[in-house]
Design an enzyme around this catalytic site. Structure first.
Site, PDB file in Angstrom:
ATOM      1  N   GLU A 175      12.396  -3.507  10.951  1.00 56.45           N
ATOM      2  CA  GLU A 175      11.879  -2.415  10.125  1.00 56.45           C
ATOM      3  C   GLU A 175      10.702  -1.782  10.864  1.00 56.45           C
ATOM      4  OE1 GLU A 175       9.629  -3.446   6.545  1.00 56.45           O
ATOM      5  OE2 GLU A 175      10.719  -1.883   5.466  1.00 56.45           O
ATOM      6  N   GLY A 215       6.481  -6.366  -0.662  1.00 59.30           N
ATOM      7  CA  GLY A 215       5.821  -6.259   0.642  1.00 59.30           C
ATOM      8  C   GLY A 215       6.759  -6.683   1.742  1.00 59.30           C
ATOM      9  N   SER A 216       6.188  -7.128   2.848  1.00 55.87           N
ATOM     10  CA  SER A 216       7.007  -7.392   4.032  1.00 55.87           C
ATOM     11  C   SER A 216       7.821  -8.680   3.882  1.00 55.87           C
ATOM     12  CB  SER A 216       6.116  -7.494   5.266  1.00 55.87           C
ATOM     13  OG  SER A 216       5.311  -8.648   5.151  1.00 55.87           O
ATOM     14  N   LYS A 241      -3.037  -8.469  -7.437  1.00 59.51           N
ATOM     15  CA  LYS A 241      -3.736  -8.332  -6.153  1.00 59.51           C
ATOM     16  C   LYS A 241      -3.200  -7.121  -5.406  1.00 59.51           C
ATOM     17  CE  LYS A 241      -3.447  -9.635  -1.967  1.00 59.51           C
ATOM     18  NZ  LYS A 241      -4.016  -8.401  -1.388  1.00 59.51           N
ATOM     19  N   PRO A 242      -3.969  -6.034  -5.420  1.00 56.32           N
ATOM     20  CA  PRO A 242      -3.516  -4.855  -4.677  1.00 56.32           C
ATOM     21  C   PRO A 242      -3.653  -5.090  -3.172  1.00 56.32           C
ATOM     22  CG  PRO A 242      -5.689  -4.459  -5.657  1.00 56.32           C
ATOM     23  CD  PRO A 242      -5.261  -5.839  -6.080  1.00 56.32           C
ATOM     24  N   GLU A 277      10.589  -8.404  -3.466  1.00 60.32           N
ATOM     25  CA  GLU A 277      11.138  -7.094  -3.080  1.00 60.32           C
ATOM     26  C   GLU A 277      10.548  -6.780  -1.719  1.00 60.32           C
ATOM     27  OE1 GLU A 277      13.385  -5.176  -4.889  1.00 60.32           O
ATOM     28  OE2 GLU A 277      13.494  -6.994  -6.097  1.00 60.32           O
ATOM     29  N   TRP A 290       0.809  -1.220   0.000  1.00 62.21           N
ATOM     30  CA  TRP A 290       0.000   0.000   0.000  1.00 62.21           C
ATOM     31  C   TRP A 290       0.846   1.275   0.000  1.00 62.21           C
ATOM     32  CZ3 TRP A 290       1.776   2.543   4.197  1.00 62.21           C
ATOM     33  CH2 TRP A 290       2.376   1.758   5.196  1.00 62.21           C
ATOM     34  N   ASN A 291       2.140   1.192   0.277  1.00 61.71           N
ATOM     35  CA  ASN A 291       2.878   2.421   0.597  1.00 61.71           C
ATOM     36  C   ASN A 291       3.188   3.285  -0.621  1.00 61.71           C
ATOM     37  OD1 ASN A 291       4.811   0.318  -0.039  1.00 61.71           O
ATOM     38  ND2 ASN A 291       6.389   1.767   0.562  1.00 61.71           N
ATOM     39  N   CYS A 312      10.232   1.820   1.332  1.00 60.98           N
ATOM     40  CA  CYS A 312      11.076   0.635   1.576  1.00 60.98           C
ATOM     41  C   CYS A 312      12.507   1.052   1.862  1.00 60.98           C
ATOM     42  CB  CYS A 312      11.000  -0.340   0.407  1.00 60.98           C
ATOM     43  SG  CYS A 312      11.386   0.396  -1.183  1.00 60.98           S
TER      44      CYS A 312
END
Ligand code: NAD
Length: 464
Positions: free
Chosen positions: A363, A220-221, A170-171, A242, A146-147, A276
């Protein structure tokens, strides 16, 4: 209020199990979105599989033209999309528009690079022809965060589509209407089922990662990336990950502390620290530590940011800060959850930090600058590299010797000297350790989205 739909097998579908996204500014509902169940994911995979060979057989120049047209449509729709992105995740509208412009530029870049992307001829026997060609991998699942929702999606979708893959997008469940509007903009320029969109949270992403796709590309995470890698190991899909980072910033003894503080503030507080490659920990030489901390506290006090994405994420950010304060850190700016609605959190500077604090080690992904004081540049290099992540790092120094040593020594994919952000177009790096694997952007992403084939071609015997 926006009502999101899935795009499955070329049809927009209302779906089931709706969830609601609330505004990070004032907690009011902004979006309802359905959650795709495994049978809906399977239907989308089947339709994508059927549509992909036709798209792969389309001339690259035609695919590039489609991407160019999609980029123009995205540019035209910037205002509406920027408003939706801002409403869902809190990025100020002007910054949202700038990130959409970055997405448009990425689509255009792949529209140009796509038609130049080929193989090479090999030096074989002159009576034969030996060459390598690149073919689309097939069906690509693109699972995004989402960032920076539009720019990230444009990179994965642009590279996958232009090389002849079908994409299941897939958002993030935190920005479903942003993903839906993006899909509504891009899909009309593509044949049916070449681009599908599945709304939903982790379980929908998991169903996609476990399905019969050829590539799972996840931004994502780290925790999710590892889960996806395990799922793909069972199906045989290629993964492209990533993931998270805990980027260090090193401040050398010979820099102006006030100048260093402006870079540190930008790195730690831009997009409310939800980048990120945000600065997540700072190693400052003891010779300039006091001046640097005072200047950074001043920067933080005057730094305007939007809210965090939601109160759940704010609680996670604050937990890192609270832990550090309990363990002996000192808040020289921020560190307190403000009263009032929304998910606001102040730019925060923590002094007296140590490597074992979660705010340094993990993080945090919020507007928090933990500062560790070190006795030498060598010590800073050593401690900066000791991390479960290996995304990027920044060094502020007036010494060319130290700059070059840092470029070699830091165990990360990207090293920036004397600027926290920036870099030439076309640069791409491999993230290391928990930060992922593969090229997630740049021209090399076209290689990731294709498989190389080698061909040896001889003439048939004469005289048949
Ligand atoms: P996340 O991993 O929680 O979510 C990202 C996507 O993965 C979402 O669409 C989510 O629904 C999906 N997902 C969640 N669980 C899943 C599962 N089990 N299987 C498949 N999909 C699943 O990450 P986030 O919180 O949305 O994003 C923030 C993270 O993204 C940060 O760690 C940040 O550093 C990272 N990030 C990295 C880069 C990069 O280029 N390295 C860029 C942007 C963000």
């Amino acid at each position: 209020m926006q009502h999101v739909e899935h795009l499955i097998a070329g049809d927009w579908i209302a779906g089931r199990d709706p969830f609601t996204v609330v505004s990070p500014y004032d907690d009011t509902p902004v979006t309802t979105a359905p959650a795709a169940a495994p049978h809906e994911v399977a239907a989308a995979v089947t339709a994508a599989r059927a549509a992909q060979p036709g798209w792969a057989a389309t001339a690259p120049a035609t695919r590039c033209e489609a991407l160019r047209a999609a980029a123009t449509a995205l540019e035209t729709g910037t205002d509406t999309l920027a408003g939706t992105m801002s409403a869902e995740m809190g990025k100020p509208v002007t910054e949202a528009a700038a990130s959409i412009a970055a997405g448009v530029a990425t689509l255009r870049q792949y529209a140009e690079l796509g038609q130049l992307h080929g193989g090479r001829t090999l030096a074989g026997d002159p009576t034969a022809l030996d060459f390598m060609l690149r073919q689309p991998r097939g069906v690509v699942a693109a699972i995004t965060p989402w960032n920076d929702p539009v720019a990230v999606a444009c990179g994965l979708l642009g590279a996958a589509l232009v090389t002849g893959n079908a994409v299941l997008y897939k958002p993030s469940e935190r920005t479903p209407a942003t993903g839906w509007l993006l899909t509504r903009t891009l899909a009309p320029h593509l044949p049916p089922s070449v681009l599908s969109m599945l709304s939903g949270a982790g379980p929908t992403g998991a169903a996609l990662a476990e399905s019969a796709v050829d590539v799972v590309a996840h931004v994502g995470s780290t925790a999710t990336g590892r889960w996806i890698a395990a799922a793909a190991a069972r199906t045989g899909a290629k993964t492209l990950l990533e993931n998270g980072g805990s980027d260090p910033l090193i401040v050398d003894r010979d820099v102006d502390p006030a100048w260093a503080a402006t870079h540190a503030a930008l790195g730690a507080f831009a997009n409310a620290g939800q980048v990120c490659v945000s600065v997540e920990r700072i190693y400052v030489h003891e010779a300039v530590a006091d001046g640097f901390l005072a200047a950074l506290a001043k920067e933080a006090a005057g730094y305007g940011i939007g809210p965090l994405v939601d109160v759940r994420h704010r609680a996670a950010v604050h937990a890192h800060v609270a832990d550090a304060l309990t363990a002996g850190a000192v808040a020289v700016a921020g560190g307190v959850i403000p009263d009032g609605p929304g998910a606001y959190y102040p730019p925060t500077v923590l002094a007296n930090c140590t490597d074992d604090m979660r705010v340094v080690e993990a993080e945090t992904f919020g507007p928090v600058a933990p500062v560790v004081t070190v006795a030498s540049f060598d010590e800073a290099l050593r401690r900066a590299s000791r991390s479960p992540y290996g995304l990027a790092a920044t060094v502020l120094t007036a010494s060319m010797t130290n700059a070059q040593r840092a470029a070699w020594a830091l165990d990360v994919g990207t090293v920036k000297i004397n600027a926290v952000f920036g870099g030439a177009p076309g640069g791409a790096a491999h993230p290391r350790r928990g930060s992922g694997q593969g090229f997630g952007y740049g021209p090399e992403l076209l290689d990731e989205m294709t498989a190389a084939k080698v061909v040896h071609l001889e003439e048939p015997p004469q005289g048949w």
